[in-house]
Structures are given as structure tokens and as C-alpha cells.
Design a protein around this motif. Structure first.
Motif, short mmCIF file in Angstrom:
data_model
loop_
_atom_site.label_atom_id
_atom_site.label_comp_id
_atom_site.label_asym_id
_atom_site.label_seq_id
_atom_site.Cartn_x
_atom_site.Cartn_y
_atom_site.Cartn_z
N ALA A 24 -0.09 -17.61 -6.65
CA ALA A 24 1.35 -17.71 -6.51
C ALA A 24 2.07 -17.28 -7.77
N LYS A 25 1.72 -17.94 -8.98
CA LYS A 25 2.31 -17.46 -10.00
C LYS A 25 2.50 -15.94 -10.38
N ARG A 26 1.27 -15.43 -10.40
CA ARG A 26 1.18 -13.91 -10.50
C ARG A 26 2.06 -13.02 -9.62
N ILE A 27 2.14 -13.53 -8.39
CA ILE A 27 2.91 -12.86 -7.33
C ILE A 27 4.35 -12.97 -7.61
N ILE A 48 6.93 -8.47 -0.95
CA ILE A 48 5.73 -9.20 -1.28
C ILE A 48 4.31 -8.72 -1.22
N ILE A 49 4.06 -8.09 0.03
CA ILE A 49 2.70 -7.42 0.18
C ILE A 49 2.44 -6.30 -1.05
N SER A 50 3.48 -5.59 -1.36
CA SER A 50 3.38 -4.62 -2.11
C SER A 50 3.06 -5.24 -3.60
N LYS A 51 3.41 -6.54 -3.94
CA LYS A 51 3.58 -7.20 -5.08
C LYS A 51 1.97 -7.77 -5.07
N MET A 52 1.49 -8.31 -4.03
CA MET A 52 0.12 -8.72 -3.90
C MET A 52 -0.87 -7.75 -3.93
N ALA A 53 -0.74 -6.50 -3.77
CA ALA A 53 -1.38 -5.28 -3.77
C ALA A 53 -1.61 -4.81 -5.34
N GLU A 54 -0.53 -5.05 -5.99
CA GLU A 54 -0.72 -4.90 -7.47
C GLU A 54 -1.21 -5.82 -8.34
N VAL A 55 -1.01 -7.08 -7.79
CA VAL A 55 -1.52 -8.14 -8.47
C VAL A 55 -2.97 -8.27 -8.63
N PHE A 56 -3.44 -8.07 -7.11
CA PHE A 56 -4.98 -8.03 -6.77
C PHE A 56 -5.53 -6.58 -7.01
N SER A 57 -5.06 -5.46 -7.67
CA SER A 57 -5.46 -4.22 -7.65
C SER A 57 -6.23 -3.66 -6.28
N THR A 58 -5.28 -3.86 -5.60
CA THR A 58 -5.92 -3.11 -4.41
C THR A 58 -4.90 -2.24 -3.42
N SER A 59 -4.71 -1.71 -2.33
CA SER A 59 -3.73 -1.22 -1.72
C SER A 59 -3.03 -2.16 -0.60
N THR A 60 -1.95 -2.00 -0.31
CA THR A 60 -1.29 -2.44 0.98
C THR A 60 -1.90 -2.22 2.20
N ASP A 61 -2.41 -0.83 2.43
CA ASP A 61 -3.14 -0.68 3.53
C ASP A 61 -4.42 -1.57 3.59
N TYR A 62 -5.17 -1.96 2.76
CA TYR A 62 -6.17 -2.81 2.63
C TYR A 62 -5.78 -4.19 3.12
N LEU A 63 -4.68 -4.84 2.59
CA LEU A 63 -4.35 -5.99 2.90
C LEU A 63 -3.58 -6.39 4.20
#
Length: 119
Positions: A24-27, A48-63
Motif C-alpha cells: 500500500a505504501k509503495r503504491i 491505481i492498476i497502472s501504479k500497481m504494475a509499476e511497483v510490482f514490475s509487471t504489466s497492467t494486462d497481467y494484473l
């Protein structure tokens, strides 16, 4: 209708080895909001999904379950965090396709030499 795949969100967090609070802090969202996203009781915004993808080093499509490939499709390089890498990216913007291919091959070869010397 769930937009976010809560299992993939949890998997990404666990892969980083961080707590829900740290995620939560990182996002940059509240812990209760993150808890609702991971529980599947609330859908995050596209931002928020875009920020999650950035933080978790993945793609929004994956999430969102649109792709099985967890590789990121976007990287953010902050000048303050990694000035040398930032400078390299800036330099690469002016290169043509052939030059970029040569530089990529060189970087991969250099990476292999570096990892071989650590063994």
C-alpha cells in the motif's frame, strides 16, 4: 464485475516479499484500500492498476488477467534514483534501430561477462 485479478495481485506482492502494508505504501494508497483490492471487494481505478504494475514490475494486462505474461511492458527510470541509467536512456532516444540493436547486444554480452565473473 472484477477488473483486477486478486490472485495475481497477491502473487506479485509475495514475489517481492513485502507485506500488504508495504505494498500500500509503495503504491501510495491507504492500507484499507489495498486490503479491499487484494480481497476482491473493491475495484481500483485504471491509474491505481497502472501504479500497481509499476511497483510490482509487471504489466497492467497481467494484473487484469488479459495476459499470462507477467513481464512489464513499461519501465520508469527516475533520474534521482539511477542517474547513469537515466542518462543512458536519454542517449538512446537519438539512436536509430540498428544502433539500438548493437547497443542491446553489447549490454547483454556485458551482463553475461559480469555474471560469469561473480561465479
Amino acid at each position: 464485475m472484477d477488473i483486477l485479478d486478486k490472485e495475481r495481485l497477491k502473487e506479485c506482492r509475495l514475489k517481492l516479499g513485502i507485506t500488504k502494508q508495504e505494498a500500500a505504501k509503495r503504491i501510495q494508497i491507504s492500507q484499507p484500500a489495498y486490503l479491499r483490492y487484494e480481497a476482491g471487494s473493491r475495484n481500483p481505478s485504471i491509474q491505481i492498476i497502472s501504479k500497481m504494475a509499476e511497483v510490482f514490475s509487471t504489466s497492467t494486462d497481467y494484473l487484469i488477467g488479459k495476459s499470462a505474461d507477467s513481464s512489464p511492458n513499461r519501465l520508469v527510470v527516475e533520474q534521482s534514483d539511477t542517474p547513469a541509467l537515466f542518462s543512458l536512456v536519454e542517449t538512446c532516444k537519438t539512436l536509430n534501430a540498428a544502433q539500438l540493436m548493437r547497443l542491446t547486444a553489447y549490454a547483454k554480452a556485458l551482463s553475461n561477462v559480469t555474471s560469469d565473473s561473480k561465479k
